[in-house]
Write a protein that holds these residues in place. Structure first.
Motif, short mmCIF file in Angstrom:
data_model
loop_
_atom_site.label_atom_id
_atom_site.label_comp_id
_atom_site.label_asym_id
_atom_site.label_seq_id
_atom_site.Cartn_x
_atom_site.Cartn_y
_atom_site.Cartn_z
N ARG A 1 17.93 -40.43 -47.80
CA ARG A 1 19.22 -40.02 -48.37
C ARG A 1 20.13 -39.57 -47.24
NH1 ARG A 1 16.03 -36.37 -52.65
NH2 ARG A 1 15.40 -35.53 -50.66
N GLN B 1 10.56 -39.69 -58.77
CA GLN B 1 11.65 -39.31 -59.65
C GLN B 1 12.83 -40.31 -59.52
OE1 GLN B 1 13.03 -35.44 -58.47
NE2 GLN B 1 13.36 -34.77 -60.57
N ASN C 1 10.16 -28.42 -42.51
CA ASN C 1 8.93 -29.08 -42.10
C ASN C 1 9.18 -30.20 -41.10
OD1 ASN C 1 7.18 -27.53 -43.60
ND2 ASN C 1 7.55 -28.74 -45.44
N TYR C 2 10.44 -30.60 -40.95
CA TYR C 2 10.75 -31.72 -40.07
C TYR C 2 11.49 -31.28 -38.83
CZ TYR C 2 9.41 -34.48 -44.12
OH TYR C 2 8.71 -35.02 -45.16
N THR D 1 6.39 -43.93 -46.50
CA THR D 1 7.54 -43.23 -45.91
C THR D 1 7.23 -41.76 -45.65
OG1 THR D 1 8.94 -44.67 -47.21
CG2 THR D 1 10.00 -42.79 -46.19
N SER E 1 4.28 -36.20 -39.99
CA SER E 1 5.51 -36.38 -39.21
C SER E 1 5.35 -35.89 -37.77
CB SER E 1 6.67 -35.65 -39.89
OG SER E 1 6.37 -34.28 -40.03
N THR F 1 21.65 -38.33 -54.29
CA THR F 1 20.24 -38.40 -54.66
C THR F 1 19.67 -39.80 -54.52
OG1 THR F 1 20.91 -38.62 -56.94
CG2 THR F 1 20.24 -36.41 -56.23
N THR G 1 17.85 -42.66 -53.03
CA THR G 1 16.88 -42.78 -51.94
C THR G 1 16.88 -44.20 -51.40
OG1 THR G 1 15.14 -43.31 -53.49
CG2 THR G 1 15.37 -41.01 -52.90
N GLN H 1 14.04 -37.36 -45.28
CA GLN H 1 12.72 -37.95 -45.37
C GLN H 1 12.62 -39.07 -46.41
OE1 GLN H 1 13.68 -34.93 -45.96
NE2 GLN H 1 12.81 -34.01 -47.80
N LEU H 2 13.60 -39.17 -47.31
CA LEU H 2 13.58 -40.25 -48.30
C LEU H 2 14.76 -41.21 -48.09
CD1 LEU H 2 12.53 -38.25 -51.48
CD2 LEU H 2 11.18 -39.96 -50.28
N PRO I 1 14.75 -29.42 -56.71
CA PRO I 1 14.94 -30.66 -55.98
C PRO I 1 15.04 -31.79 -57.00
CG PRO I 1 12.91 -29.54 -55.31
CD PRO I 1 13.45 -28.81 -56.47
N PRO I 2 15.75 -32.86 -56.73
CA PRO I 2 16.46 -33.21 -55.51
C PRO I 2 17.90 -32.74 -55.47
CG PRO I 2 16.50 -35.05 -57.04
CD PRO I 2 15.84 -33.91 -57.75
N ALA J 1 14.61 -44.03 -43.92
CA ALA J 1 14.23 -42.61 -43.80
C ALA J 1 14.27 -42.12 -42.36
CB ALA J 1 12.83 -42.40 -44.37
N LEU J 2 14.67 -40.87 -42.19
CA LEU J 2 14.61 -40.16 -40.91
C LEU J 2 15.36 -40.85 -39.78
CD1 LEU J 2 10.91 -38.90 -40.93
CD2 LEU J 2 12.95 -37.71 -41.68
N GLN K 1 5.47 -47.51 -51.22
CA GLN K 1 6.56 -47.23 -50.29
C GLN K 1 6.70 -45.72 -50.08
OE1 GLN K 1 8.37 -49.54 -48.53
NE2 GLN K 1 9.11 -47.71 -47.48
N GLN L 1 9.84 -36.47 -55.45
CA GLN L 1 11.26 -36.84 -55.50
C GLN L 1 11.45 -38.35 -55.41
OE1 GLN L 1 14.06 -34.70 -53.04
NE2 GLN L 1 12.80 -32.88 -53.06
N SER M 1 14.04 -45.59 -48.90
CA SER M 1 12.91 -45.29 -48.03
C SER M 1 12.95 -45.99 -46.67
CB SER M 1 11.61 -45.64 -48.73
OG SER M 1 11.50 -44.90 -49.91
N VAL M 2 13.47 -47.23 -46.66
CA VAL M 2 13.50 -47.96 -45.39
C VAL M 2 14.33 -47.24 -44.34
CG1 VAL M 2 13.03 -50.41 -45.27
CG2 VAL M 2 14.64 -49.56 -46.99
N GLU N 1 13.85 -27.66 -47.30
CA GLU N 1 13.18 -28.96 -47.24
C GLU N 1 13.13 -29.49 -45.81
OE1 GLU N 1 13.68 -31.26 -51.35
OE2 GLU N 1 15.57 -31.01 -50.31
#
Lengths: 554, 288
Positions: B76, A416, B248-249, A333, A278, B52, B54, B73-74, B234-235, B59-60, A329, A413, B56-57, B245
Motif C-alpha cells: 500500500r 481481508q 517491526n520494519y 510477501t 524481514s 487500503t 494492497t 508490507q502489503l 487495521p487496515p 511491497a516494501l 502471495q 489484512q 503484494s508485488v 505497524e
C-alpha cells in the motif's frame, strides 16, 4: 504447543483458554541442528557460557501448569523425560530403560534407570513418577496442558522402586509421545511440595534431574541455568555422555523484535530466536552469525471457519473463503519467502502428514464468487459488499493485539483485502484478553486462528473431534460435528500401527480441508534462529525444544 | 497558495499593530498547518490511490517518484495512507481537545460558582486526577470504556479535563471577585447572566490559548493510544496505528514508520508554534 501469556483464571476459564491462547502463542525458542553444520569445527570442549535471547517471557515456570511452549523451551535442560523421540517418531530409552505397552493400550509399564538423582540429591524412582503424574491430574493443580497429555489417566502403581505401571481408562496411544515432552518431565519430591506460586516463580524451587540446574529468574530480565556436574544419563541420541559442556546458560527476554535482532548482531547474545523474516538478510550478512531454520511439527498456523455461527454455517461460503484469498502471495510477501505455505492443518514435519493436499485449495476468486452466488449472496450494497435479504456478508475475525506475533495481523489484512474483492467484509475487532478468552465459550466469531506445536497427529482429535468443542474446553474452533471425523480421530488415538494411523489421519486432513472446508491453513510455523558461529552442537528435538546438552563454545 | 496568503496576512496584521515582524518560523508553521488541514479535509486532492488497496508485488518499495513515501508490507502507498490518515488523526486530537475544554469549563465554573462544598469536592478530585500522568489516566479510561475511536477520543478528553477545570475556576474566581462584577451582583444581576456576560467571555481567551497549546499533547496522547492498539482497527489508515505497524520494519523499511511519525511530529510542532504565539500575544495584550 505454542502460546503466549496465559491468564490466570478460574479453572473452567483456564481450560477454555487453552484454545484461545494458542493463537497468541510463542513458541520461541529453539534451534537447529547446528551440530552437523556448525562453522566451528573440531573437538567439543567443556566450559564457557551462552546467552540465549527469547521473544516471550513465561508467565509461569511450572511445566505441569503452564501451557506456554516457551516454558518447555527453557526447562528442557532442567527436566528429563521417560523416553526420547527421534525425527522418525521412534522412541528411545531415557529415564526409562525399557517399557511394555499392554495390547489394549490401557497400561504402560516402565522400567526406570537406576542411579539417577535430582539436583537436590534425592533419588529418582517409581514413587516420584507417580507423585508427578498424580499432581498433574489433581484438579487443584489447574494444569492447562500437561493434564491433557495424560488423557484418561486413572493412576499409577509403584511395582517396585524402579518399576511403575501407568493406567488409563481408555486405550491411549499418544501416551509414549506425550512422555517425551518436557511437560511430562519430572520435578523432585521436594519441588512438588512447594507452594504453586513458588513453582510458578521459577528459580531454585524447580528441581529436576536434567543436565542444567535452574539457578535464578529475574522478572523482565533473564533466567540463569548452571551445569549439573553429576549428570550422567543423557539419552542415546545425544552426541556425548556425562555432564553438559556449557557452565552457564542465560536466557534473556527481549520481546521487541528489533531489540532481539540488535542484541544478536551486536554480540550481546549468542543465540536469538524468532528472527523476523524481514530481518533475515541483515542477519545473514553478518559473518559472525548463521541462520538455523526448522519447520515446527504439529498444527500449522490455521484459520478455522466457525460452522456454528452466521454465514459460515453454509459449506459453500466456507469453500468460497478458502478459494477467495491469495494465501500463497500473502505468505510469500509478508514472510519474504521464509515460511512455507501450509496446505493441511498439520505441518509436513508431523507424522501422518497428508502430502496429497498440496494445491487442493488453490486461489480461484472466480470460483469463489460463483459459490457465493449459489449460496444466495447475490446482492451488492453501496460499498460493494455482497448481501442476502438485505444483510451484508460480514465475517468477524476477532484478535488480541498484545498476543499476536509473527506479523499475523499483516497476513490477516492481506486476506481481508482479497476477500473484499469478492464482496466479503472481514472485520477485526481488537479484544482485550478477557473478552478474547470468553469467545471460546460464547462462540461469537466467524474466523479464529492459532498454531500449535507438537510432534503428534493426535492433535487432529483436539482440532476437529466433536467431543472437543471450545465450549467444553477443547480446540475445535470450527465447531465441526462430523461423525466420520470423530470415528477416524478416535481410531487414530487407539492404535500404534503406523500404517493405520497414516490412513485415518490422512482421511481426516482431506475431509476437513476439502469436503467440510472448515479450515484455511496459512503457513508452516518455522523457527528462524540466529546462532553465533562459535556455538556448536545446539540441536532441536522433534518436539521443537532446544537441546543445550551437546552445545559448546569454540 | 492559500497557506502563504494566510501567513502573510497574519504577518501584516501584526505589523500594522506596531508589533515585532513575524518570525519566519511562525509563517512556516502556519503555512504547513494549513496544508495539513487541507490534506485532512480533502485527501483526494493529493492522491488518487486507495489507502487500503494492497499490491503484494510492490511491497516494501522505498520512497520514489511513483511512491513518494514508499510502500508498506502489503504494497500500500504510504503517502496515500498518511494523507487519508490525517483527517482521522486530527479528528481524534480536535475532538478530544474540544470535549476536554467543554468538560473543564463546566466543572471549573461549577467549582467557582457552586459554593464552598462543590468547590472543595471538585478541586480535591482534580488534585487526585492531576497526580496521575494524563496518559495513564487515559489508559485507565480506555480499560473501562473499551476500544474504538470514539472511546479513545473520550478517554483522552477525560485525561485533560482536570487541567482545564483548574484554569477555568481560577479565571472565573478572578472575574467573580472583581469590582465591577461585585457591583453588578449588588445591582441584582442573575447568576446565569453573570456567567454569560462576564465570566465566560473573560475566561474564553486564555482557555482557547491553552487549548491550542494542549492540542499538541492531546494529539500525541491519542496517537500513543492508537499505537498501543486501542483505537481504530487495521487496515484503517491512522497515524498512531501506522507507526505501530511500521515499528517491526524499522531496520529494513524505515519509511513505513518514519513518515506517519513525522506527520505526527510536524503537526504537533506547527500547532505548538502557532499556539505559543497566540499565547504570547494574549499575555501581552492582557498585561498591558
Amino acid at each position: 504447543m505454542r502460546l503466549a501469556k496465559p491468564v490466570r483464571l478460574a479453572f473452567a476459564a483456564a481450560t477454555a483458554a487453552t484454545l484461545v491462547l494458542t493463537s497468541c502463542g510463542s513458541d520461541s525458542g529453539s534451534d537447529s541442528d547446528a551440530g552437523t553444520s556448525g562453522a566451528a569445527s573440531g573437538k567439543p570442549k567443556a566450559g564457557g557460557s551462552l546467552t540465549y535471547a527469547l521473544d516471550v517471557e513465561p508467565t509461569c515456570f511450572d511445566l505441569q501448569v503452564n501451557q506456554q511452549g516457551i516454558t518447555g523451551d527453557i526447562e528442557r535442560g532442567v527436566v528429563d523425560s521417560l523416553v526420547a523421540v527421534d525425527a522418525k517418531g521412534e522412541f528411545h530409552p531415557w529415564l526409562a530403560t525399557s517399557w511394555e505397552v499392554a495390547a489394549d493400550l490401557k497400561t504402560y509399564t516402565f522400567k526406570l534407570r537406576e542411579g539417577v538423582t535430582f539436583t537436590d540429591g534425592t533419588p529418582f524412582d517409581a514413587a516420584v513418577v507417580k507423585a508427578n503424574f498424580d499432581r498433574i491430574v489433581d484438579k487443584k493443580t489447574k494444569s492447562q496442558y500437561a493434564a491433557t497429555l495424560l488423557g484418561p489417566y486413572t493412576g499409577a502403581d509403584v511395582i517396585d522402586a524402579h518399576t511403575v505401571k501407568v493406567n488409563f481408562a481408555k486405550p491411549f496411544a499418544p501416551f509414549l509421545q506425550a512422555t517425551s515432552t518436557p511437560n511430562l518431565g519430572f520435578y523432585s519430591t521436594r519441588s512438588l511440595s512447594r507452594r504453586p506460586d513458588e513453582l510458578c516463580a521459577g528459580g531454585s524451587a524447580i528441581v529436576g534431574t536434567g543436565p542444567f540446574v535452574f539457578s535464578s529468574y529475574t522478572k523482565g530480565q533473564n533466567v540463569v541455568l548452571t551445569k549439573n556436574p553429576k549428570y550422567n544419563w543423557a539419552p542415546q541420541q545425544a552426541a556425548h555422555t556425562g555432564a553438559a559442556y556449557l557452565d552457564k546458560v542465560t536466557f534473556r527476554f527481549l520481546t521487541e523484535d528489533t531489540v532481539r535482532v540488535g542484541a544478536v548482531t551486536s554480540g550481546q547474545a549468542d543465540v536469538a530466536t524468532s528472527i523476523p523474516p524481514s530481518d533475515i538478510k541483515t542477519v545473514e550478512a553478518d559473518k559472525g552469525l548463521k541462520i538455523r531454520k526448522v519447520e515446527d511439527p504439529g498444527g500449522a498456523y490455521n484459520v478455522f471457519l466457525n460452522t456454528a455461527h452466521g454465514p459460515l454455517a453454509d459449506q459453500r461460503v466456507r469453500r468460497a473463503i478458502q478459494l477467495g484469498a491469495d494465501v500463497d502471495q500473502a505468505v510469500k510477501t509478508v514472510y519474504f519467502g521464509q515460511y512455507a505455505r501450509a496446505w493441511s492443518p498439520l505441518t509436513p514435519a508431523t507424522p501422518s502428514y497428508d502430502k496429497t493436499l498440496t494445491n487442493a485449495i488453490a486461489f480461484d476468486p472466480t470460483a469463489a464468487g460463483k459459490l457465493l452466488d449459489e449460496a444466495g449472496w447475490t446482492g451488492r450494497d453501496g460499498q460493494g459488499y455482497r448481501t442476502k435479504d438485505g444483510k451484508r456478508l460480514t465475517l468477524d475475525w476477532p484478535w488480541n493485539p498484545p498476543h499476536t506475533r509473527e506479523q499475523r495481523e499483516v497476513v490477516a489484512q492481506a486476506i481481508q483485502a482479497d476477500l473484499k474483492k469478492i464482496g466479503v467484509e472481514v472485520t477485526r475487532p481488537a479484544l482485550d484478553i478477557g473478552a478474547y478468552v470468553s469467545l471460546a465459550l460464547n462462540g461469537k466469531y466467524d474466523l479464529y486462528d492459532f498454531s500449535w506445536t507438537r510432534f503428534e497427529p493426535d492433535l487432529l482429535r483436539g482440532f476437529f473431534n466433536s467431543a472437543s468443542l471450545p465450549a467444553t474446553g477443547g480446540q475445535n474452533a470450527a465447531n465441526l460435528r462430523d461423525p466420520q471425523v470423530d470415528t477416524w480421530t478416535e481410531a487414530g488415538a487407539a492404535t500404534l500401527d503406523r500404517a493405520k494411523r497414516d490412513d485415518v489421519y490422512g482421511k481426516v486432513q482431506h475431509k476437513v480441508v476439502v469436503d467440510d472446508a472448515v479450515v484455511l491453513p496459512i503457513y508452516v510455523p518455522t523457527k528462524l534462529v540466529a546462532v553465533a558461529t562459535d556455538v556448536s552442537g545446539l540441536t532441536v528435538d522433534p518436539n521443537g525444544k532446544p537441546l543445550l546438552f551437546d552445545a559448546w563454545r569454540s | 497558495m492559500t497557506a502563504i496568503d494566510a501567513a502573510v496576512g497574519l504577518g501584516r496584521r501584526s505589523l500594522t499593530r506596531g508589533r515585532r515582524p513575524p518570525r519566519l518560523g511562525l509563517v512556516l508553521a502556519a503555512g504547513v498547518l494549513l496544508l495539513i488541514i487541507l490534506i485532512a479535509v480533502v485527501p483526494g486532492l493529493f492522491t488518487d490511490r486507495s489507502p487500503t488497496g494492497t499490491a503484494s508485488v510492490d511491497a516494501l518499495r522505498g520512497p520514489s517518484g511513483t511512491h513518494w513515501f514508499g510502500t508498506d508490507q502489503l504494497g500500500r502507498d504510504v503517502f496515500t495512507r498518511v494523507a487519508h490518515g490525517a483527517g482521522r488523526s486530527l479528528r481524534l486530537g480536535v475532538g478530544a481537545t474540544v470535549l476536554g475544554v467543554l468538560g473543564g469549563a463546566v466543572l471549573g465554573l461549577a467549582a467557582a460558582l457552586g459554593g464552598r462544598a462543590a468547590d472543595t469536592v471538585l478541586m480535591r478530585l482534580a488534585d487526585v486526577l492531576l497526580a496521575l500522568p494524563p496518559l495513564l489516566l487515559a489508559l485507565l479510561a480506555m480499560t473501562v470504556l473499551g476500544n474504538g475511536a470514539w472511546n479513545l477520543t473520550l478517554a483522552v478528553a477525560i485525561s485533560t479535563v482536570p487541567g482545564y477545570a483548574r484554569m477555568v475556576r481560577a479565571e472565573a474566581l478572578v472575574v467573580r471577585r472583581s469590582g465591577y462584577v461585585e457591583a453588578a451582583v449588588g445591582l441584582g444581576l442573575r447568576r446565569w447572566l453573570l456567567v454569560a456576560r462576564h465570566i465566560l467571555p473573560n475566561t474564553l481567551g486564555p482557555l482557547l490559548v491553552l487549548a491550542t497549546v494542549g492540542f499538541g499533547t492531546t494529539l500525541i496522547a491519542a496517537s500513543s493510544l492508537s499505537f498501543l492498539g486501542f483505537g481504530a482497527e487495521p487496515p484503517t489508515p491512522e497515524w498512531g496505528l501506522m507507526l505501530s505497524e511500521g515499528r517491526n520494519y524499522l531496520s529494513t523499511a524505515w519509511w513505513i514508520g518514519v513518515f506517519p511519525g513525522a506527520a505526527i511530529a510536524v503537526t504537533v510542532i506547527t500547532v505548538n508554534v502557532v499556539g505559543r504565539h497566540a499565547q504570547a500575544r494574549y499575555t501581552r495584550r492582557t498585561s498591558r
